[in-house]
Write a protein that holds these residues in place. Structure first.
Motif, PDB file in Angstrom:
ATOM      1  N   PRO A   1      35.297  47.040   0.038  1.00  0.00           N
ATOM      2  CA  PRO A   1      35.626  47.552  -1.298  1.00  0.00           C
ATOM      3  C   PRO A   1      35.093  46.688  -2.427  1.00  0.00           C
ATOM      4  N   GLN A   2      35.061  45.364  -2.241  1.00  0.00           N
ATOM      5  CA  GLN A   2      34.551  44.524  -3.322  1.00  0.00           C
ATOM      6  C   GLN A   2      33.055  44.728  -3.518  1.00  0.00           C
ATOM      7  N   LEU A   3      32.324  44.956  -2.427  1.00  0.00           N
ATOM      8  CA  LEU A   3      30.893  45.210  -2.561  1.00  0.00           C
ATOM      9  C   LEU A   3      30.660  46.548  -3.268  1.00  0.00           C
ATOM     10  N   GLY A   4      31.500  47.543  -2.945  1.00  0.00           N
ATOM     11  CA  GLY A   4      31.395  48.809  -3.655  1.00  0.00           C
ATOM     12  C   GLY A   4      31.676  48.645  -5.142  1.00  0.00           C
ATOM     13  N   ASN A   5      32.688  47.851  -5.480  1.00  0.00           N
ATOM     14  CA  ASN A   5      32.987  47.587  -6.886  1.00  0.00           C
ATOM     15  C   ASN A   5      31.816  46.897  -7.570  1.00  0.00           C
ATOM     16  N   THR A   6      31.206  45.952  -6.862  1.00  0.00           N
ATOM     17  CA  THR A   6      30.079  45.220  -7.441  1.00  0.00           C
ATOM     18  C   THR A   6      28.886  46.137  -7.653  1.00  0.00           C
ATOM     19  N   TRP A   7      28.629  47.031  -6.722  1.00  0.00           N
ATOM     20  CA  TRP A   7      27.532  48.008  -6.856  1.00  0.00           C
ATOM     21  C   TRP A   7      27.677  48.769  -8.168  1.00  0.00           C
ATOM     22  N   ARG A   8      28.895  49.242  -8.445  1.00  0.00           N
ATOM     23  CA  ARG A   8      29.133  49.999  -9.674  1.00  0.00           C
ATOM     24  C   ARG A   8      29.052  49.105 -10.913  1.00  0.00           C
ATOM     25  N   LEU A   9      29.570  47.896 -10.780  1.00  0.00           N
ATOM     26  CA  LEU A   9      29.600  46.976 -11.913  1.00  0.00           C
ATOM     27  C   LEU A   9      28.197  46.605 -12.372  1.00  0.00           C
ATOM     28  N   ILE A  10      27.293  46.405 -11.438  1.00  0.00           N
ATOM     29  CA  ILE A  10      25.904  46.079 -11.781  1.00  0.00           C
ATOM     30  C   ILE A  10      25.311  47.160 -12.670  1.00  0.00           C
ATOM     31  N   ARG A  11      25.599  48.401 -12.356  1.00  0.00           N
ATOM     32  CA  ARG A  11      25.031  49.518 -13.101  1.00  0.00           C
ATOM     33  C   ARG A  11      25.753  49.751 -14.427  1.00  0.00           C
TER      34      ARG A  11
END
Length: 303
Positions: free
Chosen positions: A248-258
């Motif tokens: 879940p944290q990697l998914g959050n980071t994916w969105r945060l980058i964008r």
């Protein structure tokens, strides 16, 4: 940097601590390296280079105070644990605060803490533990500098993780948008900034620097690496669903980058402080390409 007292380097057998210890030793400055196992190859290499070894553990605070006794400054990079739910901010923050307490109690004058570049909310990017340490450092009463590096160029050497590193087939897989500039930094440059802070504790007191040395798209980086190693390399931007499946944290980071546009270190301002900032092509030409090639060959399956 004229003091005869050593700088205590934590994480000395790791990436940032190791680079900083080597930089200070090469410049002729005394170094005390905090290690858990003095017989480990990396610890022996530091000792051979001239470092004094201090045996200690971030989970054993009395050993931290003993290690900090008689030093003038501390390079702080505590261990951080990553699990299925992301970074363990509690343990990371506790360990960092324990070293801050030990440095103050032992009479050290300065702390240089290296954390991570900012990218939106701490909860989404694993910054929370490091922010707790930054707060402890700022409240310590000691002179301090905070360094926040972006992704390391040396991450191209990683193997065995779901993202980053270059696989035997030449694929570099990551979260970052393929066509947007991606900030990165060579470990040696983090050490250069730390050395500048150690050389001028008063002048660098209270500074917080987002650190990067290069900004190039992952596709362009893959092309530069391919040219340098003489093998095909291609970048694959993973989908949000892939990132979420990893954790879940990697998914959050994916969105945060964008959402945020990524890291925002001020490269021109950093070059004024350190004109020799390493570009990706320079890093490749000075050993990075050879190390990538060796890593790929070692990870290739045996026929």
């Amino acid at each position: 940097m004229s003091s005869a007292l050593p700088v205590l380097i934590t994480g000395a057998t790791g990436k940032q601590g190791g680079a900083t210890a080597r930089k200070l030793l090469a410049d002729g400055h005394p170094v005390r390296a905090l290690v858990r196992d003095p017989a480990a190859p990396a610890a022996r290499a530091l000792a051979a280079a001239g470092a004094e070894l201090a045996v200690g553990d971030f989970d054993d605070p009395p050993t931290l105070r003993a290690a900090a006794t008689g030093v003038r400054s501390v390079f702080l990079v505590p261990p951080a644990d990553y699990g299925p739910d992301g970074w363990d901010a509690g343990d990371e923050g506790r360990r960092g605060a324990a070293m801050v307490d030990a440095a103050r109690a032992a009479g050290a004058d300065q702390i240089v803490f290296t954390g991570v570049a900012t990218l939106g909310s701490a909860e989404s990017w694993g910054q929370e533990g490091k922010r707790r340490i930054e707060d402890a450092v700022a409240a310590s009463g000691l002179r301090y500098t905070v360094l926040r590096p972006v992704r390391f160029m040396e991450n191209y050497l990683i193997q065995g993780l779901p993202v980053d590193g270059i696989r035997a087939g030449g694929e570099h897989r990551h979260l970052f948008p393929a066509d947007r500039p991606l900030q990165m930094i060579a470990l040696a440059d983090i050490a250069e900034f730390a050395a500048l802070a150690f050389a001028d504790p008063a002048g660098w007191h209270g500074r917080t620097l987002e650190l990067a040395g290069e900004a190039v798209s992952p596709v362009a980086a893959a092309a530069a690496i391919a040219e340098a190693i003489g093998r095909p390399v291609h970048y694959r931007e993973i989908a949000e669903s892939e990132a979420e499946a990893i954790g879940p944290q990697l998914g959050n980071t994916w969105r945060l980058i964008r959402e945020t546009g990524g890291w925002h270190a001020d490269l021109p301002a950093l070059r004024l402080l350190h004109p020799g900032l390493t570009t990706l092509r320079e890093w490749l030409a000075t050993g990075g390409a050879a190390r990538i090639l060796t890593t790929i060959e070692e990870s290739a399956p045996v026929a």
